[in-house]
Each structure stands twice: as C-alpha cells, then as structure tokens.
Design a protein around this motif. Structure first.
Motif, PDB file in Angstrom:
ATOM      1  N   GLN A   3       0.833  -1.193   0.000  1.00 26.74           N
ATOM      2  CA  GLN A   3       0.000   0.000   0.000  1.00 26.74           C
ATOM      3  C   GLN A   3       0.872   1.248   0.000  1.00 26.74           C
ATOM      4  N   ILE A   4       0.458   2.233  -0.792  1.00 28.20           N
ATOM      5  CA  ILE A   4       1.164   3.506  -0.854  1.00 28.20           C
ATOM      6  C   ILE A   4       0.138   4.635  -0.806  1.00 28.20           C
ATOM      7  N   THR A   5       0.652   5.860  -0.665  1.00 25.82           N
ATOM      8  CA  THR A   5      -0.198   7.038  -0.555  1.00 25.82           C
ATOM      9  C   THR A   5       0.155   8.039  -1.638  1.00 25.82           C
ATOM     10  N   ASP A   6      -0.857   8.552  -2.311  1.00 23.78           N
ATOM     11  CA  ASP A   6      -0.682   9.688  -3.209  1.00 23.78           C
ATOM     12  C   ASP A   6      -0.780  10.935  -2.349  1.00 23.78           C
ATOM     13  N   SER A   7       0.350  11.552  -2.073  1.00 24.40           N
ATOM     14  CA  SER A   7       0.383  12.655  -1.114  1.00 24.40           C
ATOM     15  C   SER A   7      -0.056  13.987  -1.701  1.00 24.40           C
ATOM     16  N   HIS A   8      -0.379  14.017  -3.008  1.00 21.58           N
ATOM     17  CA  HIS A   8      -0.777  15.297  -3.615  1.00 21.58           C
ATOM     18  C   HIS A   8      -1.514  15.044  -4.918  1.00 21.58           C
ATOM     19  N   CYS A   9      -2.812  15.317  -4.921  1.00 27.75           N
ATOM     20  CA  CYS A   9      -3.616  15.229  -6.144  1.00 27.75           C
ATOM     21  C   CYS A   9      -4.710  16.283  -6.069  1.00 27.75           C
ATOM     22  N   HIS A  10      -5.466  16.413  -7.156  1.00 31.02           N
ATOM     23  CA  HIS A  10      -6.503  17.450  -7.240  1.00 31.02           C
ATOM     24  C   HIS A  10      -7.811  16.818  -7.700  1.00 31.02           C
ATOM     25  N   LEU A  11      -8.449  16.092  -6.811  1.00 33.88           N
ATOM     26  CA  LEU A  11      -9.658  15.357  -7.172  1.00 33.88           C
ATOM     27  C   LEU A  11     -10.849  16.265  -7.455  1.00 33.88           C
ATOM     28  N   ASP A  12     -10.764  17.538  -7.072  1.00 32.50           N
ATOM     29  CA  ASP A  12     -11.878  18.447  -7.330  1.00 32.50           C
ATOM     30  C   ASP A  12     -11.834  19.046  -8.731  1.00 32.50           C
ATOM     31  N   PHE A  13     -10.745  18.828  -9.466  1.00 29.28           N
ATOM     32  CA  PHE A  13     -10.619  19.448 -10.777  1.00 29.28           C
ATOM     33  C   PHE A  13     -11.649  18.870 -11.751  1.00 29.28           C
ATOM     34  N   PRO A  14     -12.099  19.667 -12.707  1.00 23.53           N
ATOM     35  CA  PRO A  14     -13.137  19.217 -13.644  1.00 23.53           C
ATOM     36  C   PRO A  14     -12.756  17.957 -14.412  1.00 23.53           C
TER      37      PRO A  14
END
Length: 259
Positions: A3-14
C-alpha cells in the motif's frame, strides 16, 4: 499488494467530474489506499472538503496557489487555522512561489507564503510548497521563517536544483517524487533524490497533471502513483515492497492527522 499514498492530487478538478468514484476505486485497486486532495483556492474549500468526506482514505489540504494569489483574496492565518480544525484536513497549502508564469506577482506571492508558513507553524500541519523558477527567494524565505520557529514542510513535486533540495533537507523538510522523476530524461533529477535520506521521501501524482510512463501525455490519476513509486524504488536500489513501506512511514510521520 503493497500500500502507498498519493500525497498530492486534485480530485476536485473538472477532469475528474464524470468519474470521481471510479478514479478513487482504481487507485485502491493499484494499492494507493490514501490520497490527499489539494485545494488551491480557498473559495473551493467546501467542495474539496466534501470529496474527502465522501471517500474513505481521502484527506484534504487547503491554501492559495501562488499562481492564483493575485486573483484571490489574501488568505489569513486565522482562516487557515479554522479550516484545519476539520478532522480530515491534514496540510496547509499548496502555497509557494512561481516565477515561471506569474513573476509579476512575486511580492504578493511572498506575502502569501509567509502567511501559510505561520499557519503551519501554529497548527503543526505540514506546509505544502510549490516552487518554480524561484529557488533563491524560496530558500531565503523558508530559512528566514524557520529561524522564527520551526514548521513541518514538504517540497511538493520537487524538480528544482540540488541546492534548494539541500536547503530543504537541512531544515528537516521532505521531498516528494512526482511523475517527472519517472521520465526518461529526468536522470539528473533522480540523482538529486538519490542523495536525499530515504526517510524524507514521499510520492505523489499531482494529478491530473504530469502522468508518468506509460501514461505520459495523458490525464494523470492517483492510481498512477504506483508507476512513479516503482521507478523511485529502482532509484533508491530497493524492491518495491520495501520502498512502499518506507514512504508510508514517512507520510504518516509528516501528515500525522492522516496516520
């Protein structure tokens, strides 16, 4: 599967509006069990918070992106602290300096950065730094502020110079590896990471941007953290399981509210 973590994403983007649940599901299938979705304009904080509330394993952070500072109301320390009281809000930012596209707003970017640093200092939540073509000012401000009082920090999507990396590491900060580190032409950047202590390394996508091979040039998504992490494991001369376990420890040490 490790298991790993995506420490930075933008799930609110269109880019994700039509299939957000499927995006999160694909991430979990790839072993990406946690994601931190980043709010870049404080007026969008309610929408970003609602995504974190909807999906287990998704957390959020909030700040004003340096490229947006000139067009947005200046954040206040009290405002950021108030947002941090939400149980799934785990970081301050992203903030920072970007002189590549928005050098004309350098002064207001620096003011905003110092405000975010103070919020990080008071909340103990990690500061999430965006830095592009601003190494000298970034190193100076981070160092000046650290003298006033320590604060936790990650240099998100790090792709700057070895000199800025060393300043950050000397201050006790973390460096995050994005899809850029998996590009064939990024050997010099991988060399910078090889010189860093393994206990200061995170992985991320910055999705929907910067997809790693074999998806380069297409929309990025949190599941692809696994591709970056596999290249990162090779960079450090480790098997994937060991690298994943070490970066999980790092994430939980820095993003303690998500642990």
């Amino acid at each position: 599967m490790p298991q790993i973590t995506d420490s930075h994403c933008h799930l609110d983007f269109p880019d994700f509006d039509e299939e957000r649940a499927e995006i999160v599901a694909r991430a979990r299938e790839a072993g990406v069990h946690r994601m931190v979705t980043i709010c870049t304009r404080l007026k969008n904080a309610p929408a970003v918070r609602s995504i974190a509330e909807e999906f287990p394993g998704v957390f959020w952070a909030a700040g004003t992106h340096p490229m947006s500072v000139a067009d947005e109301p200046m954040a206040t320390v009290d405002e950021l602290i108030a947002l941090s009281e939400h149980p799934r809000m785990v970081g301050i930012g992203e903030t920072g300096l970007d002189y590549h596209y928005t050098a004309e707003s350098a002064e207001v970017q620096q003011q905003s950065l110092r405000i975010h640093i103070e919020a990080s200092r008071q909340t103990r939540l990690p500061l999430i730094i965006h830095s592009r073509d601003a190494d000298e000012d970034m190193a100076r401000i981070l160092s000046e502020e650290h003298v006033k009082g320590p604060y936790p920090c990650v240099m998100h999507c790090f792709s700057s110079t070895a000199e800025l990396a060393q300043v950050a590491l000397d201050l006790g900060f973390y460096l995050s590896m994005s899809g850029i580190t998996a590009f064939k032409k990024s050997e010099d950047l991988r060399d910078i990471f090889r010189e860093a202590p393994l206990d200061r390394i995170l992985v991320e996508t910055d999705s929907p941007y910067l997809a790693p091979p074999p998806h380069r040039g297409k929309r990025n998504e949190p599941a692809y953290t696994a591709h970056t992490a596999r290249v990162a494991a090779e960079t450090f001369g480790l098997d994937y399981d060991t690298f994943a376990a070490r970066t999980e420890e790092n994430f939980e040490r820095l993003f303690w509210k998500a642990a």
